[in-house]
Design a protein around this motif. Structure first.
Motif, PDB file in Angstrom:
ATOM      1  N   GLU A 279      40.419  61.626  48.707  1.00 34.99           N
ATOM      2  CA  GLU A 279      40.521  60.448  49.567  1.00 34.99           C
ATOM      3  C   GLU A 279      41.946  60.299  50.092  1.00 34.99           C
ATOM      4  O   GLU A 279      42.735  59.496  49.615  1.00 34.99           O
ATOM      5  N   ARG A 280      42.254  61.091  51.066  1.00 33.46           N
ATOM      6  CA  ARG A 280      43.546  61.083  51.763  1.00 33.46           C
ATOM      7  C   ARG A 280      43.265  61.124  53.247  1.00 33.46           C
ATOM      8  O   ARG A 280      42.148  61.434  53.670  1.00 33.46           O
ATOM      9  N   PRO A 281      44.226  60.823  54.100  1.00 34.30           N
ATOM     10  CA  PRO A 281      43.989  60.922  55.544  1.00 34.30           C
ATOM     11  C   PRO A 281      43.567  62.330  55.941  1.00 34.30           C
ATOM     12  O   PRO A 281      44.200  63.312  55.556  1.00 34.30           O
ATOM     13  N   LEU A 282      42.477  62.406  56.701  1.00 35.87           N
ATOM     14  CA  LEU A 282      41.918  63.692  57.097  1.00 35.87           C
ATOM     15  C   LEU A 282      41.898  63.813  58.622  1.00 35.87           C
ATOM     16  O   LEU A 282      41.936  62.809  59.333  1.00 35.87           O
ATOM     17  N   ALA A 283      41.817  65.048  59.087  1.00 35.31           N
ATOM     18  CA  ALA A 283      41.656  65.336  60.515  1.00 35.31           C
ATOM     19  C   ALA A 283      40.257  65.881  60.755  1.00 35.31           C
ATOM     20  O   ALA A 283      39.602  66.379  59.829  1.00 35.31           O
ATOM     21  N   ASP A 284      39.803  65.828  61.995  1.00 38.46           N
ATOM     22  CA  ASP A 284      38.445  66.303  62.296  1.00 38.46           C
ATOM     23  C   ASP A 284      38.243  67.766  61.923  1.00 38.46           C
ATOM     24  O   ASP A 284      37.143  68.164  61.531  1.00 38.46           O
ATOM     25  N   ILE A 285      39.284  68.589  62.001  1.00 37.51           N
ATOM     26  CA  ILE A 285      39.134  70.003  61.649  1.00 37.51           C
ATOM     27  C   ILE A 285      38.903  70.211  60.155  1.00 37.51           C
ATOM     28  O   ILE A 285      38.501  71.302  59.737  1.00 37.51           O
ATOM     29  N   ASP A 286      39.134  69.176  59.331  1.00 38.64           N
ATOM     30  CA  ASP A 286      38.898  69.284  57.888  1.00 38.64           C
ATOM     31  C   ASP A 286      37.416  69.181  57.534  1.00 38.64           C
ATOM     32  O   ASP A 286      37.003  69.559  56.435  1.00 38.64           O
ATOM     33  N   VAL A 287      36.612  68.642  58.448  1.00 36.37           N
ATOM     34  CA  VAL A 287      35.202  68.381  58.133  1.00 36.37           C
ATOM     35  C   VAL A 287      34.454  69.668  57.841  1.00 36.37           C
ATOM     36  O   VAL A 287      33.644  69.738  56.904  1.00 36.37           O
ATOM     37  N   ALA A 288      34.686  70.714  58.602  1.00 36.62           N
ATOM     38  CA  ALA A 288      33.969  71.973  58.402  1.00 36.62           C
ATOM     39  C   ALA A 288      34.187  72.516  57.004  1.00 36.62           C
ATOM     40  O   ALA A 288      33.242  72.964  56.337  1.00 36.62           O
ATOM     41  N   ASP A 289      35.413  72.479  56.529  1.00 41.15           N
ATOM     42  CA  ASP A 289      35.719  73.000  55.201  1.00 41.15           C
ATOM     43  C   ASP A 289      35.012  72.175  54.120  1.00 41.15           C
ATOM     44  O   ASP A 289      34.503  72.743  53.136  1.00 41.15           O
ATOM     45  N   ILE A 290      34.947  70.869  54.295  1.00 37.04           N
ATOM     46  CA  ILE A 290      34.265  70.002  53.339  1.00 37.04           C
ATOM     47  C   ILE A 290      32.783  70.351  53.272  1.00 37.04           C
ATOM     48  O   ILE A 290      32.183  70.439  52.187  1.00 37.04           O
ATOM     49  N   VAL A 291      32.180  70.593  54.436  1.00 37.97           N
ATOM     50  CA  VAL A 291      30.761  70.980  54.474  1.00 37.97           C
ATOM     51  C   VAL A 291      30.559  72.330  53.803  1.00 37.97           C
ATOM     52  O   VAL A 291      29.676  72.487  52.938  1.00 37.97           O
ATOM     53  N   LEU A 292      31.366  73.312  54.145  1.00 36.27           N
ATOM     54  CA  LEU A 292      31.175  74.651  53.615  1.00 36.27           C
ATOM     55  C   LEU A 292      31.395  74.731  52.108  1.00 36.27           C
ATOM     56  O   LEU A 292      30.734  75.516  51.417  1.00 36.27           O
ATOM     57  N   ARG A 293      32.294  73.907  51.591  1.00 40.73           N
ATOM     58  CA  ARG A 293      32.510  73.903  50.146  1.00 40.73           C
ATOM     59  C   ARG A 293      31.263  73.502  49.381  1.00 40.73           C
ATOM     60  O   ARG A 293      31.060  73.899  48.242  1.00 40.73           O
ATOM     61  N   GLN A 294      30.410  72.697  50.014  1.00 43.13           N
ATOM     62  CA  GLN A 294      29.176  72.282  49.342  1.00 43.13           C
ATOM     63  C   GLN A 294      28.220  73.451  49.134  1.00 43.13           C
ATOM     64  O   GLN A 294      27.308  73.378  48.315  1.00 43.13           O
ATOM     65  N   PHE A 295      28.436  74.519  49.892  1.00 43.99           N
ATOM     66  CA  PHE A 295      27.604  75.706  49.761  1.00 43.99           C
ATOM     67  C   PHE A 295      28.372  76.847  49.079  1.00 43.99           C
ATOM     68  O   PHE A 295      27.959  78.017  49.142  1.00 43.99           O
ATOM     69  N   GLY A 296      29.486  76.495  48.449  1.00 43.86           N
ATOM     70  CA  GLY A 296      30.255  77.489  47.723  1.00 43.86           C
ATOM     71  C   GLY A 296      31.036  78.430  48.592  1.00 43.86           C
ATOM     72  O   GLY A 296      31.380  79.542  48.164  1.00 43.86           O
ATOM     73  N   ILE A 297      31.360  77.998  49.808  1.00 45.88           N
ATOM     74  CA  ILE A 297      32.084  78.851  50.738  1.00 45.88           C
ATOM     75  C   ILE A 297      33.517  78.359  50.916  1.00 45.88           C
ATOM     76  O   ILE A 297      33.715  77.168  51.159  1.00 45.88           O
TER      77      ILE A 297
END
Length: 444
Positions: free
Chosen positions: A426-444
């Protein structure tokens, strides 16, 4: 990690808006929450590409909601194309491409974001009206599989395109998107479901983000999000998906409008030629002209144009915060061949109109119509269509909300919400961070 992830893309969503959205609040209560800043330009197509590639416009090439094609090898060379639908304008792999590379059994559904036509996702639905020889349009959507739209049309009627943008834009389009997404979730149960719900865009631009109408829109959208959550719970049964809710950008109140093309024309830099629609910009003959898009514009120069002089001219316009060459401001990540030679950015309380005429009698015929393709720029005045006169006014000061400028103030930052705890820091994020957050959920 999660086997199923829903990414809900909500333009205009602010943290304080959740006070008017009890169903969304219930979904994310106890989950992660962080501020989310849209990159420049903070408009639909670039931000969606940022979130789905994890890269900025300097890499994926989506530098605005439209393009001026000037590459020598482009068949569209010398033309402006606003709101293109084809996915091939995105030059980096998107979430579904990465998932397929990791595991061919991981499936994705993409519902209504821009530039999704012919993308690599397994299941797609996006508007694709048929342009008839007589100039009329027939309602239709591009879907993957191709036969899916027939199913959706039979179940829910045609997608109400006239409610997706323009003077009759409203909750009907988002309701159709929700209904069709639930249908697809039950039928296909994709691992990643990316849904774009545009409803908050309309009232906030027309009346202002804190207006009575904008507050009412929050309640309307909340009801549809609640229906989406309930429908997906049924579709995924006990396999509860992880929900990520991302605001694409924040709409700020505006009380000023700039006209870069008028200034360039008055300086003798922008040239106009005759057409069947009246006087239009002659791109090839002009030393400078601007493709405007909400709170920024790309300015394209001839080889002989004096860049410094033109930059100073544009800086002098009321409401302009900055003018820069993309290569000069690396932090904005706009240094791409599709970018203008100059980029003009507005203050948060101002925006830019595409008008190049100073006498409304000399405006091209399409200026008074809802026409998102012929105008060399975005035109929110289309929201103010006069049904009695059957045209839109040529008064850009009517617009009360806008977006696009970089998030320099808290009021320009949105929010990223999650239905579970511990998914992201929970820190300030940028829109480009969203992809990495999604991919981590699939172990990527």
């Amino acid at each position: 990690m999660s086997e199923y992830v829903v990414l809900l893309s909500v333009p205009g969503l602010r943290d304080q808006d959740l006070a008017h959205m009890p169903l969304l609040s219930k979904l994310v209560d106890g989950g992660d929450r962080a501020t989310l800043a849209a990159s420049l330009p903070a408009v639909t197509c670039p931000v969606q590409a940022n979130m789905t590639t994890g890269t900025p416009p300097s890499e994926h090439g989506v530098v605005a909601n439209g393009f001026y094609w000037r590459e020598s090898d482009s068949p569209k060379r010398g033309t402006v194309e606003m709101w293109t639908a084809a996915n091939d304008c995105i030059e980096r792999p998107q979430l579904w491409d990465v998932l397929h590379e990791q595991d061919s059994q991981l499936t994705s559904a993409v519902w209504f974001p821009l530039h999704s036509k012919q993308c690599g996702a397994d299941y797609v639905c996006t508007p694709a009206p048929i342009h008839n020889p007589d100039g009329s349009e027939s309602l239709w959507c591009y879907t993957k599989p191709e036969a899916l739209y027939g199913e959706l049309r039979d179940e829910f009627g045609h997608f109400p395109l006239h409610h997706f943008w323009g003077p009759t834009a409203g909750i009907a389009s988002t309701a159709w998107i929700v209904s069709s997404a639930i249908h697809a979730a039950k039928q296909y149960k994709p691992n990643l479901f990316y849904v774009y719900v545009p409803h908050l865009d309309y009232a906030a631009q027309k009346h202002g983000p804190d207006s009575e109408q904008a507050i009412a829109a929050l309640g309307e959208l909340d009801n549809e999000i609640g229906r989406l959550v309930e429908g997906f719970a049924d579709a995924y049964s006990h396999e509860n998906p992880l929900w990520l809710v991302a605001s694409e950008y924040v709409i700020t109140p505006v009380n000023n409008v700039s006209y870069p093309n008028r200034a360039l024309r008055e300086a003798g830099l922008l040239k106009v030629c005759d057409s069947e629609h009246g006087g239009v910009i002659d791109y090839a003959a002009s030393d400078a002209w601007a493709l405007v898009d909400h709170q920024f514009s790309h300015v394209f120069l001839s080889e002989s144009a004096d860049q410094d002089h033109i930059a100073e001219l544009l800086r002098s316009l009321s409401g302009v915060a900055d003018v820069f060459a993309p290569a000069e401001r690396a932090e904005y990540d706009l240094n791409h061949q599709r970018s203008g030679d100059l980029v003009v950015v507005s203050h948060p309380d101002s925006w830019q109109a595409y008008y190049w005429w100073d006498d409304d009698e000399k405006a091209p015929t399409f200026a008074r119509t809802v026409d998102i393709h012929r105008k060399p720029g975005y035109d929110p005045v289309e929201l103010f269509f006069d049904a009695e006169k059957k045209c839109i006014p040529l008064d850009a000061t009517l617009v009360k909300g806008s977006h696009g400028a970089p998030a320099m103030e808290d009021a320009q930052r949105g929010v990223l919400l999650c239905s579970q705890k511990g998914v992201f820091v929970e820190r300030p994020l940028a829109d480009i961070d969203v992809a990495d957050i999604v991919l981590r959920q699939f172990g990527i």
